[in-house]
Write an enzyme that holds these catalytic residues in place. Structure first.
Site, PDB file in Angstrom:
ATOM      1  N   LYS A 132      -1.380  36.799 -11.232  1.00  0.00           N
ATOM      2  CA  LYS A 132      -1.351  35.376 -11.480  1.00  0.00           C
ATOM      3  C   LYS A 132      -2.498  34.706 -10.732  1.00  0.00           C
ATOM      4  CE  LYS A 132       1.647  34.732  -7.491  1.00  0.00           C
ATOM      5  NZ  LYS A 132       1.001  33.966  -6.618  1.00  0.00           N
ATOM      6  N   ASP A 133      -3.235  35.618  -9.905  1.00  0.00           N
ATOM      7  CA  ASP A 133      -4.405  34.841  -9.234  1.00  0.00           C
ATOM      8  C   ASP A 133      -5.460  35.199  -9.901  1.00  0.00           C
ATOM      9  OD1 ASP A 133      -2.666  34.332  -7.333  1.00  0.00           O
ATOM     10  OD2 ASP A 133      -3.005  36.302  -6.051  1.00  0.00           O
ATOM     11  N   ARG A 170       3.548  23.978 -10.646  1.00  0.00           N
ATOM     12  CA  ARG A 170       4.428  24.391 -11.546  1.00  0.00           C
ATOM     13  C   ARG A 170       5.865  24.335 -11.001  1.00  0.00           C
ATOM     14  NH1 ARG A 170       7.149  28.557 -11.590  1.00  0.00           N
ATOM     15  NH2 ARG A 170       6.057  29.551 -10.183  1.00  0.00           N
ATOM     16  N   ARG A 171       5.822  24.993 -10.026  1.00  0.00           N
ATOM     17  CA  ARG A 171       7.263  24.826  -9.247  1.00  0.00           C
ATOM     18  C   ARG A 171       7.766  23.371  -9.009  1.00  0.00           C
ATOM     19  NH1 ARG A 171       4.965  29.480  -5.373  1.00  0.00           N
ATOM     20  NH2 ARG A 171       5.772  31.180  -6.252  1.00  0.00           N
ATOM     21  N   ARG A 180       0.130  25.832   2.282  1.00  0.00           N
ATOM     22  CA  ARG A 180      -0.971  26.956   2.215  1.00  0.00           C
ATOM     23  C   ARG A 180      -1.001  27.969   2.930  1.00  0.00           C
ATOM     24  NH1 ARG A 180      -3.022  26.523  -3.119  1.00  0.00           N
ATOM     25  NH2 ARG A 180      -2.253  24.404  -3.698  1.00  0.00           N
ATOM     26  N   ARG A 225       2.595  31.216   5.752  1.00  0.00           N
ATOM     27  CA  ARG A 225       3.729  30.367   5.307  1.00  0.00           C
ATOM     28  C   ARG A 225       4.984  30.399   5.995  1.00  0.00           C
ATOM     29  NH1 ARG A 225       2.650  30.360  -1.173  1.00  0.00           N
ATOM     30  NH2 ARG A 225       1.157  31.947  -0.891  1.00  0.00           N
ATOM     31  N   CYS A 273      -4.634  26.498 -11.609  1.00  0.00           N
ATOM     32  CA  CYS A 273      -3.954  25.993 -10.332  1.00  0.00           C
ATOM     33  C   CYS A 273      -3.729  24.335 -10.347  1.00  0.00           C
ATOM     34  CB  CYS A 273      -4.672  26.379  -9.021  1.00  0.00           C
ATOM     35  SG  CYS A 273      -4.625  28.107  -8.821  1.00  0.00           S
TER      36      CYS A 273
END
Length: 326
Positions: free
Chosen positions: A64-65, A115-116, A133, A139, A226
């Site tokens: 996904k990155d 998105r979330r 971040r 996190r 992103c």
């Protein structure tokens, strides 16, 4: 192009090919790289694997990155079987036993994903969502050691790889559209390094590859990334690939969502003559049937075009402008 092939000789005079695997410094990146190295070592016991950050032969990424357009000369040589693709809630220790539904009004939820946030704002209007971040360790530290966040949302797969399943309070969250290729690992290699391409290609998971191609084609056509809330869900069932795609405004109030499907049944015939430079949205999978890959890419493009015809570009343009202005 000059290909530098390194060999190592052990104390018994045995010579092994040296393959250098690149990684980043984060704990999760190293865990993911080590897991791929172990798989390669099982398959190729005579190969000597080195892990480092200098000149390397391959790099392990969270898929996904990776951008949908890779730098010239590089390709995704393997897409491993997708793990749990869902999002997970990690609560502040003082909120243990609660859920997003039962947290008090105005509780602040941290997420690094537009998105979330876009989907969850609509689902949980009593909560506030703020950007957080850093890598997973950073996190979690921000969550546990301060009172800025009541909970944070993270990828379930990353938490599992770190061995932190016990921190997960909720999964799935009744949110059906996910990040484009959350939960899967990819191996990036030099596109013309045929030896390495052939070596890592055995790690391809066929269903995951086709889902990946469809999702990445969808995202590329929408020019997503992103900075905009784009989400997908894919499923392979009875030789059919189903792709659901959605775009959202930043607050989740405006959205478009559609589903399409295509047949990926190509009698499992691999094309005998395949140009090693053929890539589909950055993925090289010469050991898989070409027609199925083409159908998957076309599915992603067709679904994106359907959403664009219904106004997706306008929604994403506004979302991008608002995000850039923050």
């Amino acid at each position: 192009n000059v290909l530098l092939v390194l060999f190592q000789q052990d104390g018994k005079g045995k010579v092994s090919r040296v393959i250098r695997i690149g990684t980043r410094k984060s704990q999760l990146a190293r865990i993911q790289t080590d897991s791929v190295a172990e798989k390669l070592k099982e398959l190729y016991p005579d190969v000597y694997l080195e892990i480092g950050e200098s000149r390397v032969d391959l790099v392990v990424h969270s898929l996904k990155d990776l951008p949908t357009t890779l730098p010239p000369g590089f390709t995704i040589g393997a897409v491993l079987k997708r793990e749990n693709p869902h999002d997970a809630v990690v609560l502040h220790p003082k909120n243990m036993g609660k859920s997003l539904d039962t947290l008090p009004d105005k509780s602040v939820i941290g997420t690094s994903s537009l998105r979330r946030a876009a989907q969850l704002k609509k689902r949980f209007p009593h909560l506030e969502f703020k950007d957080i971040r850093g890598n997973l360790n950073t996190r979690l530290k921000k969550l546990d050691e301060k009172d800025d966040f009541s909970a944070i949302i993270l990828a379930a797969a990353g938490l599992r790889r770190m061995g932190w399943d016990s921190r997960v309070s909720q999964v799935q969250l009744k949110v059906h559209c996910l990040a484009v290729f959350q939960g899967a690992l990819a191996i990036e290699v030099r596109a013309r390094d045929e030896d390495i391409l052939e070596m890592v290609s055995v790690l391809h998971d066929p269903n995951t590859v086709l889902r990946c191609i469809a999702e990445r084609a969808f995202l590329r056509r929408l020019e997503g990334g992103c900075s905009v809330p784009v989400a997908v869900h894919t499923e392979v069932k009875d030789s059919q690939l189903y792709l659901t795609g959605a775009v959202y405004s930043l607050d989740g109030s405006d959205s478009l969502k559609e589903t399409m499907q295509t047949s990926i049944d190509s009698d499992n015939k691999v094309e005998e003559q395949v140009d090693e430079r053929v890539q589909r949205v950055g993925v090289t999978a010469n050991n898989m049937p070409g027609p199925a890959q083409d159908a998957s890419e076309k599915l992603g493009l067709d679904l994106a075009n359907l959403l664009l015809s219904k106004g997706a570009k306008e929604i994403l343009t506004v979302a991008r402008q608002l995000n850039d202005a923050r």
